[in-house]
Design a protein around this motif. Structure first.
Motif, PDB file in Angstrom:
ATOM      1  N   VAL A  17     109.189  33.764  93.987  1.00  0.00           N
ATOM      2  CA  VAL A  17     110.568  33.394  93.042  1.00  0.00           C
ATOM      3  C   VAL A  17     111.503  34.387  93.400  1.00  0.00           C
ATOM      4  O   VAL A  17     111.459  35.638  93.184  1.00  0.00           O
ATOM      5  CB  VAL A  17     109.710  33.891  91.555  1.00  0.00           C
ATOM      6  CG1 VAL A  17     110.602  33.862  90.632  1.00  0.00           C
ATOM      7  CG2 VAL A  17     108.290  33.105  91.614  1.00  0.00           C
TER       8      VAL A  17
ATOM      9  N   ASP B 236     116.597  31.493  88.813  1.00  0.00           N
ATOM     10  CA  ASP B 236     115.144  31.571  89.452  1.00  0.00           C
ATOM     11  C   ASP B 236     114.953  30.230  90.371  1.00  0.00           C
ATOM     12  O   ASP B 236     114.875  29.210  89.934  1.00  0.00           O
ATOM     13  CB  ASP B 236     114.018  31.938  88.744  1.00  0.00           C
ATOM     14  CG  ASP B 236     114.097  33.300  88.134  1.00  0.00           C
ATOM     15  OD1 ASP B 236     114.781  34.160  88.636  1.00  0.00           O
ATOM     16  OD2 ASP B 236     113.033  33.683  87.252  1.00  0.00           O
TER      17      ASP B 236
ATOM     18  N   ARG C 282     114.985  35.560  92.560  1.00  0.00           N
ATOM     19  CA  ARG C 282     116.018  35.683  91.148  1.00  0.00           C
ATOM     20  C   ARG C 282     117.514  36.056  91.712  1.00  0.00           C
ATOM     21  O   ARG C 282     117.648  37.202  92.412  1.00  0.00           O
ATOM     22  CB  ARG C 282     115.424  36.745  90.364  1.00  0.00           C
ATOM     23  CG  ARG C 282     116.295  37.132  89.019  1.00  0.00           C
ATOM     24  CD  ARG C 282     115.359  37.506  87.881  1.00  0.00           C
ATOM     25  NE  ARG C 282     114.197  36.618  87.566  1.00  0.00           N
ATOM     26  CZ  ARG C 282     113.069  36.891  86.847  1.00  0.00           C
ATOM     27  NH1 ARG C 282     113.152  38.188  86.385  1.00  0.00           N
ATOM     28  NH2 ARG C 282     112.452  36.173  86.666  1.00  0.00           N
TER      29      ARG C 282
END
Length: 291
Positions: free
Chosen positions: A129, A145, A131
């Motif tokens: 993930v 994200d 970000r």
């Protein structure tokens, strides 16, 4: 193990200065099909489409945030993280979540901070993930994200992560629209900054397991948000507060997207499929939150 989760998560955030102009916004809008109107027989451009294309009245679709200033790190950027050493051909874009803190301006200069927010072990695959938090002189603009799916890199006993599956919507959709994808759509969209050869090079696409190049997931993402804004939000891009999807399948250039929309309190649930492949799922678990 090619992914060292502890090392990747411990890496220092990277901060970049980014900027964009009205030309970048216009190119993005063209890349997701703005200017075309499949619902009209006239060859003239629908005047409503000009809000996406004329600098004198430019409205910025919030999904432009995914490419502003060359965009979030995305699939290729995720492979440059400390602790990550995998082949590009094993990587796919799994999902995207965008939170809009203020309307995206038609031109701007901002600071983007990139970091790895999580690494999940799905058994047969890993999910990274990535970000990106973007702010300008007036404060936060958006948080983005990207969920990056890495085939064959799970199984180390790590956290599986949360389930983001939504209950299927009930009843008939409130609106259904179809949006054709041009044969050259991926070649145009990649000019927004995503140079992954999966979307342009037939030989690389075969190496990755596809018959031919596929459309960028974020292009389908933008096409879908535009359809929601244009049909259920009165064309008002400033009403969008957040947008989440899971890339359940691929789109091939030249296909037609069927976009089904269900109104909910403060949101629209969406399902997107490929018409020519018997409504094969393309985007699922998709929500557009709005004011």
């Amino acid at each position: 193990m090619p992914i060292d989760a502890a090392k990747a998560l411990a890496a220092e955030p990277r901060t970049d200065g980014i900027s964009w102009t009205t030309k970048d916004v216009q190119l993005y809008h063209l890349g997701i099909g703005a200017g075309a109107d499949p619902d009209r027989d006239s060859p003239a451009t629908d005047p409503d489409e000009l809000r996406y294309l004329l600098e004198s009245r430019l409205h910025v679709l919030p999904s432009f945030a995914t490419v502003a200033g060359a965009g979030a790190p995305g699939v290729i950027g995720g492979l440059s993280l400390p602790g990550v050493d995998v082949e590009l051909a094993k990587v796919l874009h799994g999902g995207q979540t965008l939170e809009i803190h203020r309307p995206v301006p038609a031109r701007g200069t901002a600071t983007a901070t990139h970091r790895l927010a999580a690494v999940y072990d799905k058994g047969t695959a890993a999910i990274l993930v990535l970000r990106t938090e973007v702010a300008d002189a007036d404060g936060p603009l958006w948080t983005d994200d990207s969920q990056i799916f890495v085939r064959g890199e799970g199984g180390w006993g790590g956290d599986r992560g949360p389930s983001n599956r939504l209950d299927p919507p009930t009843g008939a959709p409130d609106r259904t629209v179809e949006r054709p994808v041009r044969a050259d759509q991926a070649l145009l969209y990649r000019l927004c900054g995503d140079w992954n050869p999966l979307h342009a090079d037939p030989e690389f696409a075969k190496l990755a397991g596809f018959d031919r190049p596929i459309l960028h997931g974020l292009c389908t993402y933008g096409i879908t948000l535009k359809a929601v804004v244009d049909t259920l939000l009165g064309g008002d891009v400033t009403r969008v507060r957040g947008y989440t999807t899971r890339f359940a399948g691929v789109t091939y250039p030249g296909e037609t997207l069927r976009i089904r929309m269900w109104r909910q309190e403060g949101s629209v649930q969406v399902a997107v499929s490929a018409v020519e492949r018997d409504d094969a799922p393309v985007l699922t678990d998709t929500i557009v939150r709005h004011s």
